[in-house]
Design a protein around this motif. Structure first.
Motif, short mmCIF file in Angstrom:
data_model
loop_
_atom_site.label_atom_id
_atom_site.label_comp_id
_atom_site.label_asym_id
_atom_site.label_seq_id
_atom_site.Cartn_x
_atom_site.Cartn_y
_atom_site.Cartn_z
N LEU A 169 -13.16 11.62 10.99
CA LEU A 169 -14.73 11.44 10.66
C LEU A 169 -15.04 11.63 12.27
CD1 LEU A 169 -16.26 12.20 8.53
CD2 LEU A 169 -16.57 9.67 7.86
N GLU A 170 -13.99 10.43 12.84
CA GLU A 170 -14.89 9.91 14.23
C GLU A 170 -14.25 11.15 14.92
OE1 GLU A 170 -14.15 4.99 15.76
OE2 GLU A 170 -12.55 6.69 16.18
N ARG A 171 -13.10 11.59 15.28
CA ARG A 171 -13.50 13.00 15.51
C ARG A 171 -14.51 14.46 15.74
NH1 ARG A 171 -9.15 13.53 18.49
NH2 ARG A 171 -9.03 15.84 18.81
N MET A 172 -15.12 13.93 13.99
CA MET A 172 -15.71 14.77 13.74
C MET A 172 -17.08 14.95 14.38
SD MET A 172 -14.59 17.03 10.00
CE MET A 172 -14.85 15.55 9.27
N ALA A 173 -17.72 13.43 14.60
CA ALA A 173 -18.80 13.35 15.35
C ALA A 173 -18.55 12.74 16.28
CB ALA A 173 -18.64 11.15 14.18
N ALA A 174 -17.50 13.04 17.11
CA ALA A 174 -16.92 13.39 18.64
C ALA A 174 -17.72 14.79 18.76
CB ALA A 174 -16.25 12.67 19.15
N GLY A 175 -17.50 15.78 17.88
CA GLY A 175 -17.58 17.20 17.76
C GLY A 175 -16.62 17.69 18.39
N SER A 176 -15.50 16.92 18.05
CA SER A 176 -13.78 17.96 18.73
C SER A 176 -13.80 18.64 17.09
CB SER A 176 -12.91 16.92 18.71
OG SER A 176 -13.71 15.81 19.70
N ALA A 177 -12.84 19.54 16.87
CA ALA A 177 -12.65 20.41 16.45
C ALA A 177 -11.07 19.23 15.71
CB ALA A 177 -11.46 21.48 16.84
N LEU A 178 -11.02 19.79 15.18
CA LEU A 178 -9.70 18.93 14.44
C LEU A 178 -8.43 20.62 13.77
CD1 LEU A 178 -11.24 16.83 11.42
CD2 LEU A 178 -10.45 16.38 13.95
N VAL A 190 1.13 -1.07 -0.13
CA VAL A 190 0.16 -0.25 0.07
C VAL A 190 1.00 1.01 -0.35
CG1 VAL A 190 -1.97 -0.57 1.50
CG2 VAL A 190 -0.05 -0.07 2.64
N THR A 191 0.16 2.14 -0.76
CA THR A 191 0.62 3.69 -0.41
C THR A 191 0.37 4.26 0.90
OG1 THR A 191 -0.38 4.63 -1.39
CG2 THR A 191 0.92 4.01 -3.33
N GLY A 192 1.32 4.71 1.15
CA GLY A 192 1.20 6.86 2.61
C GLY A 192 0.73 5.63 3.08
N GLU A 193 -0.17 6.20 4.29
CA GLU A 193 -0.58 5.53 5.73
C GLU A 193 -2.28 5.22 5.50
OE1 GLU A 193 0.57 8.32 7.98
OE2 GLU A 193 2.89 8.06 8.04
N LEU A 194 -2.46 4.52 6.51
CA LEU A 194 -4.43 4.27 6.31
C LEU A 194 -5.45 4.59 7.63
CD1 LEU A 194 -4.17 0.56 4.56
CD2 LEU A 194 -3.42 3.15 3.55
N GLY A 195 -6.18 5.00 7.26
CA GLY A 195 -6.69 5.02 8.29
C GLY A 195 -7.28 6.93 8.91
N GLY A 196 -6.91 7.15 8.34
CA GLY A 196 -6.58 9.07 8.86
C GLY A 196 -8.23 9.57 8.26
N ALA A 197 -8.37 9.19 7.12
CA ALA A 197 -10.02 9.95 7.19
C ALA A 197 -10.97 9.30 8.12
CB ALA A 197 -9.98 9.57 5.07
N ALA A 198 -10.75 8.00 8.27
CA ALA A 198 -11.64 7.93 9.49
C ALA A 198 -11.90 8.38 10.54
CB ALA A 198 -11.65 6.19 8.97
N GLN A 202 -6.50 -0.06 14.82
CA GLN A 202 -6.10 -1.29 13.87
C GLN A 202 -7.62 -1.13 12.78
OE1 GLN A 202 -4.10 -5.45 14.31
NE2 GLN A 202 -6.11 -5.87 13.84
N GLU A 203 -8.88 -1.23 13.62
CA GLU A 203 -9.36 -1.71 12.67
C GLU A 203 -9.61 -0.27 11.98
OE1 GLU A 203 -13.07 -1.25 15.96
OE2 GLU A 203 -14.29 -0.87 13.50
N LEU A 204 -9.65 1.10 11.82
CA LEU A 204 -9.98 1.89 11.06
C LEU A 204 -8.84 1.79 10.11
CD1 LEU A 204 -9.94 5.76 13.61
CD2 LEU A 204 -11.75 3.94 12.16
N ALA A 205 -7.67 1.69 10.31
CA ALA A 205 -6.76 1.17 9.03
C ALA A 205 -7.27 -0.27 8.05
CB ALA A 205 -5.32 1.31 9.57
N GLY A 264 -12.59 4.04 3.99
CA GLY A 264 -12.82 4.36 4.00
C GLY A 264 -11.67 5.60 3.54
N GLU A 265 -12.04 5.83 2.55
CA GLU A 265 -11.67 7.12 1.81
C GLU A 265 -10.46 7.64 1.83
OE1 GLU A 265 -14.59 10.27 1.94
OE2 GLU A 265 -15.31 9.74 3.56
N ASP A 266 -8.94 7.05 2.23
CA ASP A 266 -7.97 7.32 2.15
C ASP A 266 -7.69 7.58 0.20
OD1 ASP A 266 -7.60 7.36 5.29
OD2 ASP A 266 -7.43 4.79 5.24
N TYR A 267 -7.35 6.34 0.11
CA TYR A 267 -7.18 7.52 -1.55
C TYR A 267 -6.17 6.90 -1.62
CZ TYR A 267 -11.78 9.09 -1.92
OH TYR A 267 -13.12 9.12 -1.72
#
Lengths: 295, 295
Positions: free
Chosen positions: B149-158, B138-146, B230-233, B237-240
């Motif tokens: 999204l989890e943080r936004m759902a929890a109401g945290s600023a990014l 794989v290229t790059g790193e995985l799970g970052g986009a998810a 690990q589950e997020l990685a 989705g959406e890491d492209y």
């Protein structure tokens, strides 16, 4: 063709050809109503919109791509009917459905059709090729689709005599014939209505136009007693006939479809309508909206 | 290119090339939320989805087509911001926006991006080319986009440290490098998550896969204190990023992007995850949904 179900579809285009690409939305409550339009009809029209754009360039349609978003309260039966209508038309025109996307929609149905076609390099018929002093032609009859919509809005049932206006045909063979013989100098398909689409040709070609009101081939309303109102033939959209200009001689039928001369291009800009008694008035783009005043 | 503003766009494809076509929906409330995602970001991602599909074939993106439907209660400022983001990215990748369609939507925002690209005939990297006994990268790193999204759902600023996960990059140069050298036997972009997209390769290539859990390059969560779960990685989705198989040697960096070996293909079908202590469990496709449990 390979790559179906892959990240992209992989297509071959004949050597020496250029690519044509068009995309068109079909959106519930904007372009159709589920209580008025059956799913197969909506599917056919969705593809017809794209094929008609290829026809207007004189092109060969080669593949279609459907992006379809449907909310989870839309019955699967509706989706099946939509796809059946679309795929039947795709088969008729020998255009494979080569890919696309499916998604859940937040509400209702949204379909976007992309059609890819080709023409021999340098031969695409553009909107910008008309010259002053050429003749203006349309295929088929105009205003039928708008008249059908008016009747549905008035709550009238539509008999079989309306079927051809509900099932417009993309004029692919006509467009190709005109392109192959170099007959059409400029061309557009009538999706927004004669007045609006003629204005596009005039603006892109920097010419004016004079249309003879009596020459416009108005569709037959209902059982053939009378023709639709002139306003519908001028401003009604979704007929998917071709409008083109030509400095050459044009037969009365091309590829089995009636072709009618309706006026001429002029050096003086703007559009004019010449009435039965020779009275001339300005013609403005009517700006077709699908459910104007109906929604 | 000619024909912009015409019925179709007219494009040239280099002689000896095949055409690649992909279409992808971006729908409000399904793929983004207006209160979470700024308009420029939504515009960038809309185009990224299409470019990433071209990257996954090893192709050259040549033109993009945007169909955009917006309800009349969406501020023009939002639309302007969306287009600005999309057009900035198009310029970065030197992909002209060559056409499309605009429509009123019945509610909210729906965008469909079509991207047309090309590859020399017969060289597109398909999902179906993997053989048993190859390595998986794989290229790059995985799970970052998810994780974002989890943080936004929890109401945290990014903070700014999340920016690269909110602005994924289509790996076009990496895909081309791998295709030109014949290094990748099968390839897909990670839009639905590693487990789901790996399953596509396995099914299309009729191979199995063993993934080493510890080898997966998990994205850094937030300020770099720790890596995402690990589950997020595995399922986010959406890491492209690109996922590919290879029987050849692969450098640790391609076109400036980190490439990590995460496992191997196997004759025995199905997907397995090998844990730190060598324990093996079955790996199932996670089935990424954008706002699963969040909406």
């Amino acid at each position: 063709m390979t790559g179906i179900g892959d990240d992209c579809a992989v297509l071959s285009i004949p050597a020496g050809h250029e690519l044509l690409v068009t995309t068109d939305f079909t959106i519930e409550k904007i372009h159709f109503r589920r209580d008025w339009h059956g799913p197969a009809l909506v599917g056919r029209r969705c593809l017809t919109r794209g094929l008609s754009d290829i026809a207007a360039m004189g092109g060969d349609p080669r593949a279609a791509f459907l992006s379809l978003a449907v909310s989870n309260d839309v019955p699967q039966k509706w989706v099946d009917g939509f796809l059946k209508g679309l795929l039947e038309l795709a088969e008729e025109y020998e255009v494979p459905l080569a890919g696309g996307d499916t998604a859940e929609s937040a509400a209702g149905i949204q379909a976007d059709i992309a059609v890819v076609g080709s023409v021999p390099k340098g031969t695409a018929v553009l909107r910008s090729g008309a010259k002053a002093g050429e003749q203006i032609f349309v295929t088929g009859e105009l205003g039928g689709a708008a008249a059908a919509l008016e009747r549905m809005a008035a709550g009238s049932a539509l008999g079989a005599e309306w079927s051809r206006y509900l099932h417009p045909r993309a004029r692919v063979a006509v467009g190709q014939w005109l392109r192959q013989r170099g007959v059409a100098s400029a061309m557009i398909d009538l999706s927004d209505g004669l007045s609006t689409d003629l204005e596009h040709i005039c603006q892109e070609s920097r010419v004016g136009a004079e249309i003879e009101a009596e020459a416009i081939p108005r569709a037959w309303a209902g059982r053939g007693e009378k023709r639709v109102a002139q306003e519908l033939a001028l401003d009604g959209g979704e007929d998917y006939e071709l409008l083109f200009t030509s400095g050459a001689s044009v037969p009365a039928k091309v590829a089995g479809v009636q072709v009618t001369r309706i006026g001429r291009t002029t050096k003086s800009l703007g559009m004019r309508l010449i009435g039965a008694e020779g009275k001339t008035r300005r013609l403005d783009a009517g700006g077709w909206e699908h459910f104007k005043g109906v929604r």
